[in-house]
Design a protein around this motif. Structure first.
Motif, PDB file in Angstrom:
ATOM      1  N   ARG A  27      -2.667   2.378 -11.249  1.00 26.34           N
ATOM      2  CA  ARG A  27      -2.594   0.974 -11.697  1.00 26.34           C
ATOM      3  C   ARG A  27      -3.856   0.207 -11.344  1.00 26.34           C
ATOM      4  N   PHE A  28      -4.619   0.737 -10.391  1.00 23.90           N
ATOM      5  CA  PHE A  28      -5.883   0.121  -9.976  1.00 23.90           C
ATOM      6  C   PHE A  28      -7.093   0.910 -10.467  1.00 23.90           C
ATOM      7  N   GLY A  29      -6.870   1.891 -11.326  1.00 17.52           N
ATOM      8  CA  GLY A  29      -7.974   2.687 -11.848  1.00 17.52           C
ATOM      9  C   GLY A  29      -8.446   3.777 -10.913  1.00 17.52           C
ATOM     10  N   LEU A  30      -7.628   4.104  -9.914  1.00 21.25           N
ATOM     11  CA  LEU A  30      -7.967   5.177  -8.980  1.00 21.25           C
ATOM     12  C   LEU A  30      -7.170   6.426  -9.324  1.00 21.25           C
ATOM     13  N   GLY A  55     -15.976   8.413  -4.790  1.00 20.15           N
ATOM     14  CA  GLY A  55     -15.969   7.644  -6.034  1.00 20.15           C
ATOM     15  C   GLY A  55     -14.655   6.907  -6.227  1.00 20.15           C
ATOM     16  N   HIS A  56     -14.031   7.103  -7.360  1.00 16.78           N
ATOM     17  CA  HIS A  56     -12.765   6.445  -7.689  1.00 16.78           C
ATOM     18  C   HIS A  56     -11.575   7.344  -7.400  1.00 16.78           C
ATOM     19  N   THR A  57     -11.777   8.360  -6.558  1.00 13.26           N
ATOM     20  CA  THR A  57     -10.747   9.366  -6.313  1.00 13.26           C
ATOM     21  C   THR A  57     -10.349   9.399  -4.848  1.00 13.26           C
ATOM     22  N   VAL A  58      -9.036   9.484  -4.618  1.00 10.90           N
ATOM     23  CA  VAL A  58      -8.471   9.663  -3.285  1.00 10.90           C
ATOM     24  C   VAL A  58      -7.917  11.084  -3.234  1.00 10.90           C
ATOM     25  N   TYR A  59      -8.230  11.795  -2.169  1.00  6.32           N
ATOM     26  CA  TYR A  59      -7.793  13.181  -1.990  1.00  6.32           C
ATOM     27  C   TYR A  59      -6.796  13.232  -0.834  1.00  6.32           C
ATOM     28  N   ALA A  60      -5.726  13.995  -1.023  1.00  6.06           N
ATOM     29  CA  ALA A  60      -4.708  14.095   0.028  1.00  6.06           C
ATOM     30  C   ALA A  60      -3.921  15.383  -0.128  1.00  6.06           C
ATOM     31  N   ARG A  61      -3.305  15.806   0.973  1.00  2.48           N
ATOM     32  CA  ARG A  61      -2.396  16.950   0.988  1.00  2.48           C
ATOM     33  C   ARG A  61      -0.993  16.437   1.272  1.00  2.48           C
ATOM     34  N   ASP A  63       0.676  16.967   3.825  1.00  6.50           N
ATOM     35  CA  ASP A  63       0.790  16.553   5.231  1.00  6.50           C
ATOM     36  C   ASP A  63      -0.039  15.315   5.557  1.00  6.50           C
ATOM     37  N   THR A  64      -0.679  14.720   4.554  1.00  4.13           N
ATOM     38  CA  THR A  64      -1.452  13.499   4.771  1.00  4.13           C
ATOM     39  C   THR A  64      -0.501  12.334   5.039  1.00  4.13           C
ATOM     40  N   PRO A  65      -0.740  11.570   6.100  1.00 11.05           N
ATOM     41  CA  PRO A  65       0.089  10.386   6.342  1.00 11.05           C
ATOM     42  C   PRO A  65      -0.036   9.384   5.193  1.00 11.05           C
ATOM     43  N   VAL A  66       1.084   8.805   4.801  1.00  7.93           N
ATOM     44  CA  VAL A  66       1.077   7.807   3.726  1.00  7.93           C
ATOM     45  C   VAL A  66       0.166   6.647   4.101  1.00  7.93           C
ATOM     46  N   HIS A  67       0.203   6.226   5.359  1.00  4.32           N
ATOM     47  CA  HIS A  67      -0.658   5.101   5.761  1.00  4.32           C
ATOM     48  C   HIS A  67      -2.134   5.453   5.584  1.00  4.32           C
ATOM     49  N   SER A  68      -2.509   6.702   5.783  1.00  3.43           N
ATOM     50  CA  SER A  68      -3.895   7.131   5.611  1.00  3.43           C
ATOM     51  C   SER A  68      -4.291   7.071   4.137  1.00  3.43           C
ATOM     52  N   LEU A  69      -3.410   7.554   3.278  1.00  2.00           N
ATOM     53  CA  LEU A  69      -3.660   7.492   1.837  1.00  2.00           C
ATOM     54  C   LEU A  69      -3.860   6.041   1.402  1.00  2.00           C
ATOM     55  N   LEU A  70      -2.986   5.143   1.848  1.00  3.76           N
ATOM     56  CA  LEU A  70      -3.090   3.732   1.476  1.00  3.76           C
ATOM     57  C   LEU A  70      -4.342   3.086   2.060  1.00  3.76           C
ATOM     58  N   HIS A  71      -4.705   3.481   3.263  1.00  6.35           N
ATOM     59  CA  HIS A  71      -5.906   2.921   3.888  1.00  6.35           C
ATOM     60  C   HIS A  71      -7.153   3.303   3.094  1.00  6.35           C
ATOM     61  N   ALA A  73      -7.332   4.352  -0.030  1.00  8.17           N
ATOM     62  CA  ALA A  73      -7.277   3.691  -1.341  1.00  8.17           C
ATOM     63  C   ALA A  73      -7.669   2.226  -1.192  1.00  8.17           C
ATOM     64  N   GLY A  74      -7.197   1.583  -0.137  1.00  6.84           N
ATOM     65  CA  GLY A  74      -7.549   0.188   0.124  1.00  6.84           C
ATOM     66  C   GLY A  74      -9.044  -0.009   0.277  1.00  6.84           C
ATOM     67  N   HIS A  75      -9.711   0.938   0.930  1.00  4.59           N
ATOM     68  CA  HIS A  75     -11.168   0.847   1.053  1.00  4.59           C
ATOM     69  C   HIS A  75     -11.824   0.774  -0.317  1.00  4.59           C
TER      70      HIS A  75
END
Length: 166
Positions: A27-30, A55-61, A63-71, A73-75
């Motif tokens: 929804r934010f183009g990521l 770039g415009h991509t967030v990478y996660a597994r 086992d990645t904490p949800v808060h880390s993914l959001l952090h 992405a927030g950056h």
């Protein structure tokens, strides 16, 4: 011999599922890219199970904490669109952007099913985020007006503190 530093009990992406997180980011183009279990996460500043950004991509597994993914992405979201493409691993040295990112990750938790801002704040505390008022909740409710205002001025939050989707 046991590991002296136990893994914090935080919500992991595998528990949430990739689809809701990918939908939010899109929804934010990521873009959210799923990395196979045990593989290194590209663009991860801290390594291990922490989310990564390039770039415009967030990478996660899973086992990645949800808060880390959001952090992470927030950056990307607090950066002007023209700066996002150049990001690789480390998004900013700006205190204002870091504060805004922490605030934004809490707010984004509310739009993910089964997560919520309260869970994100607890998980941030469990993970070791530190705020001068002692907890994420105390900071968010009593000392983060500058971050909130920063996000409102840039159109990421409305006047009520809710996310603004492009």
């Amino acid at each position: 011999m046991t590991d002296p530093s136990p893994i914090p009990d935080v919500m992991r992406l595998g528990e949430l599922g990739f689809s809701p997180a990918a939908s939010l980011l899109s929804r934010f183009g990521l873009t959210l890219v799923s990395i196979a279990d045990g593989e290194p996460i590209p663009g991860s500043f801290w390594g291990d199970d922490e989310a990564g950004i390039i770039g415009h991509t967030v990478y996660a597994r899973a086992d990645t904490p949800v808060h880390s993914l959001l952090h992470e992405a927030g950056h990307l979201l607090v950066l002007p669109a023209e700066r996002r493409g150049a990001v690789h691993t480390d998004a900013t040295d700006s205190i204002e952007e870091e504060d805004a990112t922490c605030y934004l990750q809490v707010v984004m938790g509310d739009v993910l099913p089964g997560v919520g801002s309260a869970r994100i704040m607890v998980d941030m505390d469990r993970w070791g985020y530190s705020f001068r008022l002692g907890s994420t909740r105390a900071w968010f409710e009593g000392d983060a007006e500058n971050a909130r205002q920063w996000l409102i001025e840039r159109g990421l939050l409305d006047g009520y503190g809710s996310l603004v989707f492009p």
